[in-house]
Design a protein around this motif. Structure first.
Motif, PDB file in Angstrom:
ATOM      1  N   ASP A   1      -8.172  -6.978   1.402  1.00 49.90           N
ATOM      2  CA  ASP A   1      -8.185  -8.091   0.442  1.00 49.90           C
ATOM      3  C   ASP A   1      -6.855  -8.841   0.447  1.00 49.90           C
ATOM      4  OD1 ASP A   1     -10.729  -7.403  -0.222  1.00 49.90           O
ATOM      5  OD2 ASP A   1     -10.235  -6.442  -2.127  1.00 49.90           O
TER       6      ASP A   1
ATOM      7  N   GLN B   1      -5.733  -3.175  -2.232  1.00 52.51           N
ATOM      8  CA  GLN B   1      -6.758  -3.198  -1.198  1.00 52.51           C
ATOM      9  C   GLN B   1      -6.192  -3.938   0.010  1.00 52.51           C
ATOM     10  OE1 GLN B   1      -9.674  -1.564  -1.454  1.00 52.51           O
ATOM     11  NE2 GLN B   1      -9.010  -0.864  -3.485  1.00 52.51           N
TER      12      GLN B   1
ATOM     13  N   LYS C   1       0.839  -1.205   0.000  1.00 52.00           N
ATOM     14  CA  LYS C   1       0.000   0.000   0.000  1.00 52.00           C
ATOM     15  C   LYS C   1       0.872   1.253   0.000  1.00 52.00           C
ATOM     16  CE  LYS C   1      -4.237   1.744   0.426  1.00 52.00           C
ATOM     17  NZ  LYS C   1      -5.296   1.499  -0.568  1.00 52.00           N
TER      18      LYS C   1
ATOM     19  N   ASP D   1      -3.716  -0.980  -7.908  1.00 55.97           N
ATOM     20  CA  ASP D   1      -4.649  -0.696  -6.822  1.00 55.97           C
ATOM     21  C   ASP D   1      -4.510  -1.773  -5.743  1.00 55.97           C
ATOM     22  OD1 ASP D   1      -6.715   0.418  -5.346  1.00 55.97           O
ATOM     23  OD2 ASP D   1      -8.226  -0.834  -6.334  1.00 55.97           O
TER      24      ASP D   1
ATOM     25  N   ASN E   1       1.140   1.341  -4.399  1.00 60.87           N
ATOM     26  CA  ASN E   1      -0.233   1.745  -4.685  1.00 60.87           C
ATOM     27  C   ASN E   1      -0.347   2.658  -5.902  1.00 60.87           C
ATOM     28  OD1 ASN E   1      -2.937   1.305  -3.731  1.00 60.87           O
ATOM     29  ND2 ASN E   1      -3.009   3.465  -3.164  1.00 60.87           N
TER      30      ASN E   1
END
Length: 438
Positions: free
Chosen positions: A213, A210, A200, A208, A204
């Motif tokens: 997830d 998450q 992230k 993308d 990122n």
């Protein structure tokens, strides 16, 4: 010389013949000759080097090379078998769980006991592991300007935990094996948080990410199968009371699956939001891990030698991922393969360098510093490939892991054997004097 050794040596000689035929086909521009003999040569040499004492340690790497050669030359053969897509998310999930379970059977709950006596080394190792490699990976993406998903894949391999390869290399190097095993166990335990967090933070902008997830995916593909292996370990080594609790949990898990089968799942799916259902799926995996761990315990009681073959299942899984990833990403490899190899060499080498010297800088012994260097420089390629596969991005996000995994086995073996031959002392001065003397 035993029969097996004679067969291996026979393959080595056969590899010489197939190499000659490969070169003839290559020089005469006949792909129908050089292509099959390129694959045949790689296979013969992968088997044959097992007969050479100094090359035995590179046999797994040789099979990785077989996978790359085969995937590059015959890509269509390794994408589908009939109607079965070899990149299917559920097939990849199953295989990566087998890989991680095999890894887990070589670990133990006792591996965490090193926290008591190796506290400083563990803290330094974990901090180095989850800072040096992702930062270097991110920096390399800015230097090489790879396509977005391939850049994210380089950061992914840098953000994963260490794997069993580091334990093997530390053993060869005669460094601190107990610290290595503890670091591998701890980095694996932290992976569900650290890997998505680092992705992230650094990746990122490329893909993308998450967090939740990826957190769930890592639990499913890493923690659950290793947890199943730890359940097996607990049944084998822990007290009667611990075994009772595990058997009770297994009974609950079986009842849960019966309820799911007869209609509970349908009811929950209709009644609960999809975000909550994700956690129900994770619970299903945990229940499955408990049942599988108990089942494996009884299988191992009937067939005691089955545990010896689990590392080979893990190796097969990595070879499978490497072959399919190479086949799926052939065009990308032809376009940027050389640059990605250079980036992987730099990533791996700088991991060793900073892992060692930061450890020495904070006062760890030479043995411990060598261990941290291996733990930092050698990443869990199977985990990275599994995440890429489950995300449906094996051809791009998994590409760096494929190249990195092949290279790190070569560099790790070379470095381990180099350190093995060098005297180890309590201070850096002793090491320098030892190397001057040699």
């Amino acid at each position: 010389m035993g029969k097996v050794e004679k067969i291996k040596k026979g393959f080595l000689y056969l590899g010489g013949l197939t190499t000659l035929l490969f070169l003839i086909g290559l020089l005469t521009f006949h792909p129908n000759i050089w292509q099959p003999f390129a694959v045949a040569t790689s296979i013969c040499l992968a088997i044959g080097i097992g007969s050479v004492q100094k090359l035995k340690g590179y046999q797994y790497t040789a099979w990785i090379i077989v996978a790359i050669v085969s995937g590059m030359i015959y890509p269509s053969a390794f994408l589908k078998i009939g109607s079965i897509d070899l990149r299917n998310k559920w097939l990849i999930l199953f295989i990566v769980q087998i890989v991680m379970f095999g890894m887990g059977t070589q670990m133990s709950i006792k591996d965490f006991l090193g926290l008591r006596s190796k506290g400083k080394g563990v803290i330094v190792g974990i901090l180095c592991h989850f800072s040096i490699m992702p930062i270097i990976a991110f920096s390399l993406t800015k230097i090489f300007h790879f396509p977005a998903e391939i850049s994210a894949g380089l950061i992914l391999i840098g953000s994963c935990s260490s794997g069993l390869a580091s334990n093997v290399m530390v053993y060869i190097a005669k460094a601190d094996l107990s610290l290595s095993v503890t670091l591998t166990a701890m980095s694996t335990l932290f992976a569900p948080i650290t890997t998505p967090l680092l992705m992230k933070l650094f990746a990122n902008t490329y893909v993308d990410i998450q967090f939740i997830d990826m957190f769930i995916e890592i639990i499913e593909i890493v923690i659950v199968p290793i947890g199943a292996a730890f359940i097996y370990d607990a049944l084998k080594n822990q007290s009667t009371n611990v075994r009772k609790y595990i058997f009770r949990a297994c009974g609950v898990a079986i009842v849960w699956f019966i309820l799911i089968t007869i209609g509970l799942w349908k009811y929950l799916n209709a009644s609960l939001p999809s975000s909550f259902m994700q956690w129900i799926i994770v619970f299903n995996f945990i229940c499955g891990a408990i049942i599988f761990g108990v089942g494996y315990y009884y299988v191992n009681k009937l067939l005691p030698k089955v545990n010896n073959f689990m590392p080979y299942f893990s190796m097969f899984g990595i070879v499978y991922f490497t072959t399919v990833t190479t086949a799926a990403s052939r065009e990308n490899l032809l376009a940027i393969g050389t640059l990605l190899l250079i980036a992987s060499i730099l990533h791996n080498g700088l991991g060793y360098f900073f892992g060692y010297w930061i450890s020495r800088g904070v006062g760890l012994s030479i043995k411990s510093s060598r261990t941290v260097a291996m733990e930092v420089g050698l990443q869990n390629g199977g985990m990275a490939l599994g995440i890429a596969g489950v995300m449906g991005k094996l051809a791009t996000l998994g590409l760096a892991a494929t190249i990195f995994s092949a290279w790190m086995n070569i560099s790790g073996s070379v470095l381990a054997n180099y350190w093995k031959k060098r005297p180890k002392g309590a201070t850096l001065k002793h090491e320098v004097v030892g190397e001057i003397q040699t």
